[in-house]
Enzyme design. Sequence first.
Site, PDB file in Angstrom:
ATOM      1  N   HIS A   1      -5.852  -7.602   3.569  1.00 36.21           N
ATOM      2  CA  HIS A   1      -4.325  -7.652   3.406  1.00 36.21           C
ATOM      3  C   HIS A   1      -3.886  -8.890   3.936  1.00 36.21           C
ATOM      4  O   HIS A   1      -3.969  -9.255   5.345  1.00 36.21           O
ATOM      5  CB  HIS A   1      -3.425  -6.330   3.943  1.00 36.21           C
ATOM      6  CG  HIS A   1      -2.123  -6.724   3.693  1.00 36.21           C
ATOM      7  ND1 HIS A   1      -1.586  -6.917   2.224  1.00 36.21           N
ATOM      8  CD2 HIS A   1      -1.054  -7.385   4.613  1.00 36.21           C
ATOM      9  CE1 HIS A   1      -0.165  -7.138   2.385  1.00 36.21           C
ATOM     10  NE2 HIS A   1       0.173  -7.309   3.974  1.00 36.21           N
TER      11      HIS A   1
ATOM     12  N   ASP B   1      -1.521 -11.820   4.394  1.00 35.49           N
ATOM     13  CA  ASP B   1      -0.016 -12.370   4.000  1.00 35.49           C
ATOM     14  C   ASP B   1       0.206 -13.711   3.910  1.00 35.49           C
ATOM     15  O   ASP B   1      -0.321 -14.522   4.678  1.00 35.49           O
ATOM     16  CB  ASP B   1       0.796 -11.680   5.679  1.00 35.49           C
ATOM     17  CG  ASP B   1       0.995 -10.500   5.670  1.00 35.49           C
ATOM     18  OD1 ASP B   1       1.457  -9.633   4.492  1.00 35.49           O
ATOM     19  OD2 ASP B   1       0.691  -9.718   6.759  1.00 35.49           O
TER      20      ASP B   1
ATOM     21  N   ASP C   1       2.222  -3.124   1.321  1.00 32.64           N
ATOM     22  CA  ASP C   1       2.824  -3.594   2.485  1.00 32.64           C
ATOM     23  C   ASP C   1       4.220  -3.676   2.289  1.00 32.64           C
ATOM     24  O   ASP C   1       5.026  -3.394   3.369  1.00 32.64           O
ATOM     25  CB  ASP C   1       2.170  -4.798   3.279  1.00 32.64           C
ATOM     26  CG  ASP C   1       2.601  -4.959   4.561  1.00 32.64           C
ATOM     27  OD1 ASP C   1       2.858  -3.878   5.292  1.00 32.64           O
ATOM     28  OD2 ASP C   1       2.573  -6.188   5.177  1.00 32.64           O
TER      29      ASP C   1
ATOM     30  N   HIS D   1       6.239 -10.955   0.886  1.00 29.85           N
ATOM     31  CA  HIS D   1       7.149  -9.894   1.693  1.00 29.85           C
ATOM     32  C   HIS D   1       7.408 -10.168   2.972  1.00 29.85           C
ATOM     33  O   HIS D   1       8.083  -9.276   3.692  1.00 29.85           O
ATOM     34  CB  HIS D   1       6.443  -8.469   1.379  1.00 29.85           C
ATOM     35  CG  HIS D   1       5.139  -8.375   2.023  1.00 29.85           C
ATOM     36  ND1 HIS D   1       4.005  -8.634   1.337  1.00 29.85           N
ATOM     37  CD2 HIS D   1       4.548  -8.189   3.271  1.00 29.85           C
ATOM     38  CE1 HIS D   1       2.921  -8.525   1.823  1.00 29.85           C
ATOM     39  NE2 HIS D   1       3.358  -8.012   3.097  1.00 29.85           N
TER      40      HIS D   1
END
Length: 995
Positions: free
Chosen positions: A84, A86, A208, A458
């Site tokens: 994941h 970001d 997420d 996000h």
Amino acid sequence: MAARKQQLAVVLLFLLGGVLSFPLGQDRKDALTCGYEVSYLYSFTALCFGLLLCVCSWSVFVCVQSCHATKPNMLNVHLVPHTHDDVGWLKTVDQYFYGDRNDIQHAGVQYILDSVVDQLLKNPDRRFIYVETAFFYRWWKQQSSSMQQTVRQLVNEGRLEFVNGGWCMSDEATTHYSAVIDQMTMGLRFLNETFGACGRPRVAWHIDPFGHAREHASMFAQMGYDGFFFGRLDYQDRARRMMAKEQELLWRASDSLTPPVADLFTGILPNGYNPPEGFCWDQSCDDPPIRDDPDLEDYNVDDVVKRFMAIAENQALVYKTNHIIMTMGSDFQYENANLWYKNLDKLIRYVNGLQSNSSKVNVLYSTPSCYLQELHRANLTWALKTDDFFPYADSAHDFWTGYFTSRPALKRYERISNSNLQTCNQLEVLGGPVSRKGPFGGGDSQTMKKAMAVAQHHDAVSGTEKQHVANDYARKLASGWQHCQVFQSLLFWWDVVSEHFTFLRTLYIPTLVSMILSVSVALIQFSVSVYNPLARPVTWPVRLPVNGTAYTVSDANGKPVDCQVSFAVNELVFQVQAPPLGYSTYSVSLLQDGSPPTSTQHRTPTVIQNKFLKVTFDPDTGLLSSLSNLETQQSIKLTQNFYWLVYNASDGNNSLSIQPSGAYIFRPNSSTPFIISSTAQTESIQVRRELVIYTLVQEVRQWFSPWVSQVVRLYADSRALELEWTVGPVPIDDSLGKEVITRLDTSIQTGEYFYTDSNGREMLQRKKDFRPTWQLKQSEPIAGNYYPINSRAFIKDDVDQLTVVTDRSQGGGSIHNGSLEIMLHRRLLYDDVRGVAEPLNETSDIFPEGLVVRGRLLLSLDRPPSAADAHRPLAQEVVLQPLLTFTDGDLNPNTRLEFSGLQAALPPAVHLLTLSQWDKDSVLLRLEHQFQSWESKVNSQPVTVNLQKLFSTLDVLGMSELNLSANQWKDEMKRFDWTPQKGTGRPNLPLTSLQ
Ligand SMILES: *[C@@H]1O[C@H](CO)[C@@H](O)[C@H](O)[C@H]1NC(C)=O
Ligand SMILES: *[C@@H]1O[C@H](CO)[C@@H](O)[C@H](O)[C@H]1NC(C)=O
Ligand SMILES: [Zn+2]
């Protein structure tokens, strides 16, 4: 792959025989009839072609079906190796890519991709998924052509699979659908052009984001995704779904589109997006590796296998089929992928080894699309859901509703940047080839497109990143503005630009969202061009900071326009009109000996009024006291005030939880907000105020305290009341952080209901202390009743509807009957322990004492059945607002003073969402029916638009319809179909009946 190319060839044949012509005045060719019916809230995406050059190479490979075989009589455990990444959070997106600043967080995406590719090549059984195209694109550019070929091979064989595939994994609470569609389109286009059909993601993957919006599901469905997986939902909702085996469901994401257009299969992952406990084999984890040499110390195969089987069997109890999924990875994992894969290889070998020993567990390397395919094959029925997944709480006092408002200045800057980008895109199309060259070397929208795409992440527009990362997002947007700006100013004179561009001196007034406009236009004579990105004409008040006392303003036809200077703030105010998708130029000259404008001033105003609205103020308190719509003859009591809430660590009443408010979380520990006032006694509040009446606008200026003020503004011909609030610097000398709200208390009988938009599009009904799909145990009376507001919210009863249009995403709620509150600003002194590790305590060079934020709320009062006719266009004017450019001195006499890119305005129900140059000879056009099916008697009807008669400077020679994200031809979009379980899901909300 092969099929797609054939289709493309068909399109080519269809189109040959004409060219798209840009110059004005040339005869239009009638090539095709492009009439198209646009139905409810349906986004129609089309490429309109001129001469289409074939950019495709006739590749020979095809995507192979690469899912590993499963065993029908066993429990199949799908291991999904993933990372994941970001697109900015504790570090900037570029720091994450390179692995810079590992002192903040150890993370380097370039190494992850290097390492994973290397490990995939070592064993053809291994699988990996990749999600964030912003990173993949950075990496791809730096690879040799042989490495690129190797990666193409891995993708074609399904060993490396793209999921989601947007530029980033967007936030769902604070984003606007227009920007989300753009960022998805950008990422998916890169994948499509790089990998063809094998690179097209089948699964949306939002593991997420902190709560999930219905409009996102609707968009994903219209982008052709077969399914959607996420990790976070309310803990009570999860508990119930586990019991009922409803963690996999069918989300019916629109109450206007005919099923299954907006149906999306949705899966909730078992452990957020982390591996099961004890099975994290990344270099960042401490779980024991599989030690499988019996001759060495600590042989643990039996123990590992036993623990794994137990976890798998438990997980199978709360899911419906004999397939379960495990996410083997987490934040920035796989930098040294060998660790993961070496142990996963062994896990699979040892667990499956027991099958000869009557074990019924089968473990396999898999991907979300392979897992989804098995669920589809199971041919079951699935629980239906029609609401959304907000708000998100991870335990009783931990509601993630603060980020709806966190970093309000960044949220506004992002919103206005979207408006600017759409203008930039439109001008590239309307201006023709000259606009894409850019004599100043600028004139490209790519910089802005990328900046806007990363801003949707996000931890970007959500406001949950570290301060230095927020600064980086803002800097990227500013750089995008620079590139579009030169070019916009040029374009207004594109027909004379080649000879005269050196004479144009463009003054540019930045829209300073976080600060008070301090630029003064100290000019004798200048012109203002107003570009309108909407497909219908707009009338708009312009307010310019000036230095003189009197000016004359004339429009494009030389006709004088009413204008006035407001002394208190040195602003020149006048009304402009701009044609659809076009501009109009106004000239302004200083009157050397002009007389000052006539105005009347009152110290204690009680009423302001125009021909549509009447607004009264309480003579004692100075607060708003009523609002009337004179056309519909309706009137409500309306009081508005400002308050703050806070988590006070030293408050005695913290026995329930010590969770403080932070960037993510809103946790006031008293449900009684404090009134903001300069007087100590809150009972006898008196707002200092004054009224200034001009011919064009009436303004009541209110001072609530040294750090909260407001201008209540009523323009002469506006149906909306403007509340321009200014909040900050929020004082912290009492050692208390503060969350500032404004609350509208009305006589409307709301009966615990209020309504918010989902990503700026469809409206959703909200009820206090209630969730449509489970029995809520409410533990936070305020924070647990907050919802995201992206562009508007309303409260209503049978006769009155009060709609509030916001200028950015904010959080809000309706805690009392008749009231609507909106959180405007937050300044906090504690971190909320969700990872960002900083208090949300914004300052800047200009505001060292604490950020000052200004914004607008627009209020309209209507009869409920026709309210949408007013608030949809109003919200849109705030989202896509006119762009001003300035020229000093006299204009060249050849300058074109007015222009419209359309032959006529679009009907009110149709919104032109995208007009953007796609490649040399085709443009991407998105038209949207913007009314929900139940919303308006007049405007909810289907509309037909004639594409051929749409543009004034473009001939449409042909068009092909695509999915919403423009990465698939519409007629090739075949999605899995899913059957809803009977008796589940609430019927669609009849928010307003049309009789
Ligand atoms: C405002 O105008 C006066 C003269 O009218 C001039 O002297 C002054 O410099 C101007 N101020 C600014 C900030 O331009
Ligand atoms: C908040 O910011 C102010 C101004 O920079 C600073 O003085 C104060 O220490 C900060 N407080 C916290 C808790 O970070
Ligand atoms: Zn994340």
